[in-house]
Structures are given as C-alpha cells and as structure tokens.
Design a protein around this motif. Structure first.
Motif, PDB file in Angstrom:
ATOM      1  N   ILE A 130      16.356   5.406  46.027  1.00 44.00           N
ATOM      2  CA  ILE A 130      16.403   5.552  44.835  1.00 44.00           C
ATOM      3  C   ILE A 130      17.922   6.234  44.422  1.00 44.00           C
ATOM      4  O   ILE A 130      19.481   6.992  44.899  1.00 44.00           O
ATOM      5  CB  ILE A 130      16.044   7.499  44.292  1.00 44.00           C
ATOM      6  CG1 ILE A 130      14.919   7.483  44.329  1.00 44.00           C
ATOM      7  CG2 ILE A 130      16.346   8.011  42.921  1.00 44.00           C
ATOM      8  CD1 ILE A 130      13.763   9.056  44.650  1.00 44.00           C
ATOM      9  N   ASP A 131      18.544   5.152  43.815  1.00 42.77           N
ATOM     10  CA  ASP A 131      20.087   5.153  42.960  1.00 42.77           C
ATOM     11  C   ASP A 131      21.002   5.382  41.108  1.00 42.77           C
ATOM     12  O   ASP A 131      20.941   5.818  41.024  1.00 42.77           O
ATOM     13  CB  ASP A 131      21.012   3.430  43.461  1.00 42.77           C
ATOM     14  CG  ASP A 131      19.934   2.165  42.847  1.00 42.77           C
ATOM     15  OD1 ASP A 131      18.872   3.257  42.029  1.00 42.77           O
ATOM     16  OD2 ASP A 131      20.462   1.904  42.695  1.00 42.77           O
ATOM     17  N   ARG A 132      19.344   5.887  40.696  1.00 43.40           N
ATOM     18  CA  ARG A 132      19.495   6.447  39.146  1.00 43.40           C
ATOM     19  C   ARG A 132      18.828   7.224  38.985  1.00 43.40           C
ATOM     20  O   ARG A 132      17.555   7.542  39.522  1.00 43.40           O
ATOM     21  CB  ARG A 132      19.465   4.968  38.482  1.00 43.40           C
ATOM     22  CG  ARG A 132      20.278   4.115  38.485  1.00 43.40           C
ATOM     23  CD  ARG A 132      21.897   4.738  37.900  1.00 43.40           C
ATOM     24  NE  ARG A 132      22.357   3.189  38.522  1.00 43.40           N
ATOM     25  CZ  ARG A 132      23.256   2.528  38.954  1.00 43.40           C
ATOM     26  NH1 ARG A 132      23.289   3.354  39.881  1.00 43.40           N
ATOM     27  NH2 ARG A 132      23.901   1.677  38.774  1.00 43.40           N
ATOM     28  N   VAL A 133      19.146   8.204  38.531  1.00 44.34           N
ATOM     29  CA  VAL A 133      18.658   9.947  38.364  1.00 44.34           C
ATOM     30  C   VAL A 133      18.995   9.354  36.955  1.00 44.34           C
ATOM     31  O   VAL A 133      20.562  10.224  36.500  1.00 44.34           O
ATOM     32  CB  VAL A 133      18.615  10.961  39.004  1.00 44.34           C
ATOM     33  CG1 VAL A 133      18.420  11.995  38.608  1.00 44.34           C
ATOM     34  CG2 VAL A 133      18.532  10.668  40.316  1.00 44.34           C
ATOM     35  N   TYR A 134      18.128  10.247  35.622  1.00 43.07           N
ATOM     36  CA  TYR A 134      18.719   9.869  34.152  1.00 43.07           C
ATOM     37  C   TYR A 134      18.230  11.331  33.492  1.00 43.07           C
ATOM     38  O   TYR A 134      16.796  11.411  34.031  1.00 43.07           O
ATOM     39  CB  TYR A 134      18.010   8.989  33.637  1.00 43.07           C
ATOM     40  CG  TYR A 134      18.816   8.788  31.771  1.00 43.07           C
ATOM     41  CD1 TYR A 134      19.978   8.596  31.474  1.00 43.07           C
ATOM     42  CD2 TYR A 134      17.982   9.570  30.894  1.00 43.07           C
ATOM     43  CE1 TYR A 134      20.348   8.472  30.133  1.00 43.07           C
ATOM     44  CE2 TYR A 134      18.259   9.667  29.808  1.00 43.07           C
ATOM     45  CZ  TYR A 134      19.479   9.092  29.386  1.00 43.07           C
ATOM     46  OH  TYR A 134      19.969   8.560  28.071  1.00 43.07           O
ATOM     47  N   HIS A 135      18.756  12.091  32.844  1.00 40.07           N
ATOM     48  CA  HIS A 135      17.769  13.184  32.479  1.00 40.07           C
ATOM     49  C   HIS A 135      17.914  12.639  30.783  1.00 40.07           C
ATOM     50  O   HIS A 135      19.321  12.649  30.403  1.00 40.07           O
ATOM     51  CB  HIS A 135      18.898  14.296  32.540  1.00 40.07           C
ATOM     52  CG  HIS A 135      18.543  15.017  33.534  1.00 40.07           C
ATOM     53  ND1 HIS A 135      19.608  14.688  34.885  1.00 40.07           N
ATOM     54  CD2 HIS A 135      17.515  16.099  34.059  1.00 40.07           C
ATOM     55  CE1 HIS A 135      18.891  15.163  36.361  1.00 40.07           C
ATOM     56  NE2 HIS A 135      17.708  16.097  35.454  1.00 40.07           N
ATOM     57  N   VAL A 136      17.165  12.548  30.139  1.00 37.38           N
ATOM     58  CA  VAL A 136      16.871  12.608  29.202  1.00 37.38           C
ATOM     59  C   VAL A 136      17.234  13.630  27.571  1.00 37.38           C
ATOM     60  O   VAL A 136      17.528  13.967  26.789  1.00 37.38           O
ATOM     61  CB  VAL A 136      15.531  12.690  28.657  1.00 37.38           C
ATOM     62  CG1 VAL A 136      15.167  12.661  26.625  1.00 37.38           C
ATOM     63  CG2 VAL A 136      14.492  11.682  28.741  1.00 37.38           C
ATOM     64  N   ALA A 137      17.525  15.056  28.667  1.00 39.79           N
ATOM     65  CA  ALA A 137      17.554  16.392  27.838  1.00 39.79           C
ATOM     66  C   ALA A 137      18.604  17.488  28.796  1.00 39.79           C
ATOM     67  O   ALA A 137      18.137  17.100  30.384  1.00 39.79           O
ATOM     68  CB  ALA A 137      16.885  17.139  27.189  1.00 39.79           C
ATOM     69  N   PRO A 138      18.792  17.718  29.214  1.00 40.79           N
ATOM     70  CA  PRO A 138      19.600  19.469  29.760  1.00 40.79           C
ATOM     71  C   PRO A 138      18.497  19.737  30.525  1.00 40.79           C
ATOM     72  O   PRO A 138      17.422  20.259  29.937  1.00 40.79           O
ATOM     73  CB  PRO A 138      20.584  20.340  28.988  1.00 40.79           C
ATOM     74  CG  PRO A 138      20.951  19.774  28.043  1.00 40.79           C
ATOM     75  CD  PRO A 138      19.735  18.524  27.901  1.00 40.79           C
ATOM     76  N   SER A 139      18.908  20.392  31.853  1.00 37.45           N
ATOM     77  CA  SER A 139      17.484  20.286  32.636  1.00 37.45           C
ATOM     78  C   SER A 139      17.797  22.188  32.137  1.00 37.45           C
ATOM     79  O   SER A 139      18.301  22.687  31.487  1.00 37.45           O
ATOM     80  CB  SER A 139      17.721  20.873  34.171  1.00 37.45           C
ATOM     81  OG  SER A 139      18.000  19.163  34.683  1.00 37.45           O
ATOM     82  N   SER A 140      16.639  22.839  32.699  1.00 37.38           N
ATOM     83  CA  SER A 140      16.658  24.019  32.596  1.00 37.38           C
ATOM     84  C   SER A 140      17.036  25.351  33.159  1.00 37.38           C
ATOM     85  O   SER A 140      17.629  25.844  32.075  1.00 37.38           O
ATOM     86  CB  SER A 140      15.087  24.944  32.457  1.00 37.38           C
ATOM     87  OG  SER A 140      14.992  24.487  34.103  1.00 37.38           O
ATOM     88  N   GLU A 168      24.266  17.593  20.915  1.00 39.49           N
ATOM     89  CA  GLU A 168      24.029  18.560  21.101  1.00 39.49           C
ATOM     90  C   GLU A 168      22.816  18.990  20.926  1.00 39.49           C
ATOM     91  O   GLU A 168      22.587  20.400  21.170  1.00 39.49           O
ATOM     92  CB  GLU A 168      24.949  19.494  19.665  1.00 39.49           C
ATOM     93  CG  GLU A 168      25.236  18.565  18.866  1.00 39.49           C
ATOM     94  CD  GLU A 168      25.850  19.703  17.635  1.00 39.49           C
ATOM     95  OE1 GLU A 168      25.179  19.670  16.336  1.00 39.49           O
ATOM     96  OE2 GLU A 168      26.664  19.918  18.083  1.00 39.49           O
ATOM     97  N   ARG A 169      22.066  18.520  20.273  1.00 43.55           N
ATOM     98  CA  ARG A 169      20.696  18.495  19.463  1.00 43.55           C
ATOM     99  C   ARG A 169      20.117  18.479  20.453  1.00 43.55           C
ATOM    100  O   ARG A 169      18.772  19.123  21.007  1.00 43.55           O
ATOM    101  CB  ARG A 169      20.242  17.789  18.788  1.00 43.55           C
ATOM    102  CG  ARG A 169      20.301  18.467  17.341  1.00 43.55           C
ATOM    103  CD  ARG A 169      19.367  17.795  16.300  1.00 43.55           C
ATOM    104  NE  ARG A 169      18.596  18.294  16.745  1.00 43.55           N
ATOM    105  CZ  ARG A 169      16.990  17.999  15.853  1.00 43.55           C
ATOM    106  NH1 ARG A 169      17.708  17.513  14.327  1.00 43.55           N
ATOM    107  NH2 ARG A 169      15.669  18.550  16.298  1.00 43.55           N
ATOM    108  N   ASP A 170      20.132  18.506  22.248  1.00 43.71           N
ATOM    109  CA  ASP A 170      19.438  18.252  23.253  1.00 43.71           C
ATOM    110  C   ASP A 170      19.058  19.183  23.871  1.00 43.71           C
ATOM    111  O   ASP A 170      17.932  19.496  24.174  1.00 43.71           O
ATOM    112  CB  ASP A 170      20.384  18.110  24.738  1.00 43.71           C
ATOM    113  CG  ASP A 170      20.651  16.447  23.533  1.00 43.71           C
ATOM    114  OD1 ASP A 170      19.515  15.364  23.516  1.00 43.71           O
ATOM    115  OD2 ASP A 170      21.251  15.148  24.727  1.00 43.71           O
TER     116      ASP A 170
END
Length: 391
Positions: A130-140, A168-170
């Motif tokens: 796996i070479d990419r990890v993407y976060h749509v929003a911050p982790s908890s 900031e709305r993330d």
C-alpha cells in the motif's frame, strides 16, 4: 497510558522497552481545500476527493478513510468514474465476514486498487505494498491517525504518502465521532434528574415520550446557523447519554429499570382519514386542518397517545395508526412529512434538474428506438455523472 496499563494489569515489576513509531519511508501531502465561488463545502469536498481518486487509481494501491459507514457506498459512486468501479471496493463493520475476507484478498492480489473504508479496515490486515493513505476527514483521535497511516509502505522499499485536503469544516466529522466522549458525569446526573421530573409530571406511567428540548439546558451546545445540524448533534448526544444511563442502571441493580428507544418519535405528525370523518370528529381537539390539502390534519401525536391511547404503548399506537386500524369505523393513517435543506439557490437546482431530465429523456427515447427500451445501469449512471449527480 503505559503506566495505567501496568497498574491495571498488575504487571509490576516489569521491564519497559521504549520504541519509536517513526517511519522514514512515509511522507505527507496535506493541502488546504479551497471552496470555489458558488460552491458548497460538500461539492468542493466531492471535487477534490474525486480528483485524488483519479490520481490514486493511476498506478497506486490506496486506502481511503471515511469516518462513517453509513455514507460510504453512496459517496463512492460520486468519487469514482464508472469505468473504474471494478478497481474499488468499500469496507466497513456491517459487511459479513466472507465479504470482508474476499475484499482483503482482492486488494492484496491487486484486483482492487483502492479500498474506501472506515477505521474497521486495518486491524490484522498486513498488505506490504500500500503506498497511499488518504483521509477524507480527520481521524477521531491522533492515535487512530498514526495507526491508519502506518498501514502504508510496510515494504521498506516503497515510499508511502499520507494525504488529505484540509478545511476547517472537516472537524464537524470529528465532533460527531467525539460526541459521546464529551458527555460529562455531572451532565449525566442532570439528565437523569430531568428524566425523573418528566416521569413524575406525566403520572409515573411506565412508557413515556421525552423531547430533546427537555434536556437542551443540560448539554448547552453552541448554537449553529444550520438548525437541522444543531438538532442532529443535540439528538445524538442525548440519545447516547440515555443509553449509557440505561446500561449503568441495569448493571447497578441487576435488572432493567430504564429502557430507551432512541428513535425520532414524532410529537407532531400528519394524519389523513381515508374513509370519511369518523376519526376527525372523535379526535378534533388534537387535529388542525392543513390548508390546501384533502383531509390532511396536523396531529399532536404525543397528547393523542398519552390522553386517549396510553394503554397501547407508543409503538403499538404508531403501528395501528400506520396500518389504519387505530379507531373502529375509520381508516386514519399517518402521512409522511419531509424537511428539505437547500444547499444551493432554488433556481439553480431547478435548472440542473431540468437539464438532467432532458438528458434522461434523450437516453430513453434513443434506447426505445435502437434497443427496444433496454439499457444497463452503467449507461444510466453515466447520465447522472454528466450532471455531477448520483443515481
């Protein structure tokens, strides 16, 4: 955390080994998300994530983390071009064991290039390339974030990238995930006290309805411009608190003293009498005619149930109302009401919908002439995608 673990497991004396989580073959690609003129936050997020997905599917193996299971499959269709759907799978807790195992295997073997997942994906999954990890929003939590990006580049020869497009709305997502953790013990005590007040006020009936507004003063959530978002957050917090109280009282006394049904029970609804006016005449004190409709009335359901049908229990009351068997000689049924929040100007929405329906009409006419009206799902989705919508 280390010393709390040692104390709770009574491990003293013990030897401590201090390590590091530093992974020199993982880098970061964090960008500020810009909302373009005339664009909503949701639309901007959809645009930037779709752009990232196009890039990730071009020669990479990616985990794309989304905070909630509920919206994954719907959003996946707006982020991924129809031609690439075969390369992408979703993964979350509610999928059965066999499905999960098959998805992991396909991802491992390269048949799938991207997994769109909640944090349920990762525990016990060891895929080295796996070479990419993407976060749509911050982790908890920050600990979750460290674990999630650590799933990239397990093979030391691979350079992994942890990416996100920040706005900031993330943090709205994070606040929802943290909602339960923000309930203080004194708030729980006040909620329980208020619950007892309502119970006594309503004649100590075994079953009762409570309103969010009864507890609003306890929670003291900051007011938002968006009323629907405010009520959703307040509701989530109160429901969580009531469920905690139910569990705690059960453990303390060894039996169920409180049973909570955390549903959005209607205290005001709509009723239509389909067989005349038998129901309307009998219960006129609880009903108000809705102008411009045929036999539709606003109904104060909570009062109607508590004062006239309390012997049924609220669930049975609603069931009989929905099935038209609540009152002999009438067929009064509940009528649905939907509140719609427009995120764009109504004129713009109308223009977009007109354009969509014109394209759908063109598709249908074309298929009637050339293929006896037959067409497949991909052709239909392609029409919606042209207009930036999902089926």
């Amino acid at each position: 955390m280390v010393f709390e673990t040692i104390r709770s497991l009574q491990m003293e004396p013990c030897v401590l080994y201090a390590g590091t989580v530093k992974r020199r073959n993982i880098g970061f690609d964090i960008r500020q998300m810009e909302i373009e003129e005339g664009e909503t936050y949701d639309k901007a997020k959809q645009r930037v994530v779709a752009g990232r997905v196009d890039d990730f599917l071009d020669g990479h193996k990616t985990i794309l983390y989304y905070p909630f299971a509920g919206g994954i499959d719907m959003r996946l269709k707006t982020w991924v071009q129809p031609a690439d759907w075969r390369l992408v799978a979703s993964y979350y807790g509610k999928k059965d064991k066999e499905q999960k195992a098959a998805i992991v295997q396909e991802f491992k073997e390269g048949e799938k290039r991207m997994i769109v997942a909640t944090k349920a994906f990762g525990m016990g999954v060891d895929i080295s390339d796996i070479d990419r990890v993407y976060h749509v929003a911050p982790s908890s939590t920050f600990v979750d974030y460290i674990q999630e990006i650590g799933r990239a580049a397990r093979d030391t020869d691979i350079h992994g990238v942890s990416a996100t497009d920040y706005h900031e709305r993330d943090f709205y997502y994070m606040k929802r995930l943290h909602m339960a953790g923000n309930i203080a013990q004194e708030q729980l005590a006040l909620i329980l006290k208020k619950l007892m007040e309502v119970y006594r006020m309503k004649g100590e009936k075994q079953e009762m309805l409570v309103s969010l507004s009864d507890f609003e003063f306890v929670v003291k959530l900051p007011r938002m411009k968006n009323k629907l978002e405010y009520e959703a957050e307040l509701g989530q917090l109160i429901k969580t608190a009531l469920l905690w109280l139910e569990d705690d009282l059960s453990h303390r006394y060894g039996k169920k003293l409180l049973e909570v049904s955390p549903q959005n029970l209607l205290t005001e609804g709509y009723i239509q009498d389909k067989t005349g006016d038998v129901f309307i005449r009998e219960f006129k004190d609880y009903l108000t005619k809705v102008e411009g409709t045929e036999d539709v009335y606003t109904a104060r359901l909570e009062k109607l149930w508590e004062e006239r049908f309390a012997e049924l229990g609220y669930r049975e009351f609603k069931q009989k109302l929905n099935s038209g068997t609540l009152w002999e000689g009438s067929r009064a049924v509940s009528v649905g009401k939907h509140e719609v929040l427009l995120k764009e100007d109504a004129t713009v929405i109308r223009q977009r919908m007109d354009a969509l329906f014109n394209s759908l009409k063109t598709l249908l006419v074309d298929k009637l002439r050339k293929a006896k009206g037959r067409f497949d799902e991909e052709e239909l989705r392609a029409v919606f995608a042209e207009h930036g919508m999902d089926v």
